[in-house]
Scaffold this motif. Structure first.
Motif, PDB file in Angstrom:
ATOM      1  N   GLN A  25       9.563 -10.647   1.392  1.00 26.85           N
ATOM      2  CA  GLN A  25       8.500 -10.380   0.419  1.00 26.85           C
ATOM      3  C   GLN A  25       9.079 -10.254  -0.989  1.00 26.85           C
ATOM      4  O   GLN A  25       8.496 -10.768  -1.945  1.00 26.85           O
ATOM      5  CB  GLN A  25       7.732  -9.115   0.802  1.00 26.85           C
ATOM      6  N   ALA A  26      10.216  -9.601  -1.106  1.00 27.07           N
ATOM      7  CA  ALA A  26      10.837  -9.389  -2.416  1.00 27.07           C
ATOM      8  C   ALA A  26      11.366 -10.685  -3.020  1.00 27.07           C
ATOM      9  O   ALA A  26      11.513 -10.786  -4.234  1.00 27.07           O
ATOM     10  CB  ALA A  26      11.969  -8.372  -2.299  1.00 27.07           C
ATOM     11  N   THR A  27      11.655 -11.664  -2.174  1.00 28.97           N
ATOM     12  CA  THR A  27      12.243 -12.914  -2.669  1.00 28.97           C
ATOM     13  C   THR A  27      11.247 -14.064  -2.663  1.00 28.97           C
ATOM     14  O   THR A  27      11.637 -15.227  -2.685  1.00 28.97           O
ATOM     15  CB  THR A  27      13.490 -13.294  -1.854  1.00 28.97           C
ATOM     16  N   ALA A  31      10.273 -16.764  -9.818  1.00 31.57           N
ATOM     17  CA  ALA A  31      11.608 -16.869 -10.421  1.00 31.57           C
ATOM     18  C   ALA A  31      12.653 -17.277  -9.387  1.00 31.57           C
ATOM     19  O   ALA A  31      13.534 -18.087  -9.670  1.00 31.57           O
ATOM     20  CB  ALA A  31      12.004 -15.549 -11.065  1.00 31.57           C
ATOM     21  N   LEU A  32      12.535 -16.750  -8.206  1.00 33.17           N
ATOM     22  CA  LEU A  32      13.515 -17.063  -7.163  1.00 33.17           C
ATOM     23  C   LEU A  32      13.319 -18.436  -6.555  1.00 33.17           C
ATOM     24  O   LEU A  32      14.241 -18.992  -5.977  1.00 33.17           O
ATOM     25  CB  LEU A  32      13.493 -16.004  -6.070  1.00 33.17           C
ATOM     26  N   PHE A  38      20.279 -18.481  -4.087  1.00 31.52           N
ATOM     27  CA  PHE A  38      20.241 -17.014  -4.017  1.00 31.52           C
ATOM     28  C   PHE A  38      19.227 -16.566  -2.976  1.00 31.52           C
ATOM     29  O   PHE A  38      19.523 -15.739  -2.120  1.00 31.52           O
ATOM     30  CB  PHE A  38      19.885 -16.421  -5.388  1.00 31.52           C
ATOM     31  N   GLN A  39      18.028 -17.128  -3.056  1.00 31.79           N
ATOM     32  CA  GLN A  39      16.950 -16.774  -2.134  1.00 31.79           C
ATOM     33  C   GLN A  39      17.372 -17.010  -0.681  1.00 31.79           C
ATOM     34  O   GLN A  39      17.198 -16.151   0.182  1.00 31.79           O
ATOM     35  CB  GLN A  39      15.701 -17.584  -2.463  1.00 31.79           C
ATOM     36  N   ALA A  92      14.242  -8.636  -9.454  1.00 34.76           N
ATOM     37  CA  ALA A  92      13.641  -7.420  -8.911  1.00 34.76           C
ATOM     38  C   ALA A  92      13.704  -6.339  -9.974  1.00 34.76           C
ATOM     39  O   ALA A  92      14.651  -6.302 -10.767  1.00 34.76           O
ATOM     40  CB  ALA A  92      14.398  -6.965  -7.662  1.00 34.76           C
ATOM     41  N   THR A  93      12.710  -5.471  -9.979  1.00 37.64           N
ATOM     42  CA  THR A  93      12.755  -4.337 -10.893  1.00 37.64           C
ATOM     43  C   THR A  93      13.843  -3.378 -10.418  1.00 37.64           C
ATOM     44  O   THR A  93      14.174  -3.358  -9.216  1.00 37.64           O
ATOM     45  CB  THR A  93      11.410  -3.585 -10.932  1.00 37.64           C
TER      46      THR A  93
END
Length: 124
Positions: A25-27, A31-32, A38-39, A92-93
């Motif tokens: 979910q975070a990736t 942007a990713l 990276f993803q 990510a924040t």
């Protein structure tokens, strides 16, 4: 203490499963999608955590199981490291990256405790 008969009964595996979902979910942000390497790497490393717990559980001796748990720990620390980079690259924040690192830390300590238990109490 209940007898563990399936890898699905292991708390570390259950938590790793949730962690994989959180990483996916975070990736999933836009942007990713422009940084597939990276993803893909952070997702594969997170999957490796839960899969090595499961695979090790199915081995015929506890020495091999511990080896697979060691691999899980390494993959988990890889994800944790990449979360710092995700924060640095603004994928990510800081708050979300820290939350995920804390989740990783919880699994890390579960795995270390399990490895220590197997070394001390289970012969093979």
């Amino acid at each position: 203490m209940a007898t563990i008969k399936r890898f699905e009964d292991l708390e570390s595996w259950k938590n790793a499963r949730v962690f994989v979902k959180e990483i996916y979910q975070a990736t999933s942000n836009v942007a990713l999608q422009n940084n597939f390497g990276f993803q893909d790497q952070i997702r594969r490393a997170s999957i490796s955590v839960m899969n090595n717990i499961a695979e090790g559980f199915g081995r015929f001796n506890n020495k091999e199981f511990r080896r697979f748990l060691d691999i899980s720990v390494g993959s988990l620390l890889e994800v944790k490291s990449m979360l710092y980079l995700a924060e640095d690259l603004k994928y990510a924040t800081p708050e979300h990256a820290e939350k995920l690192r804390n989740d990783a830390e919880k699994i890390y300590f579960q795995l270390l405790a399990f490895i220590a238990y197997l070394r001390k109490n289970v012969k093979s």
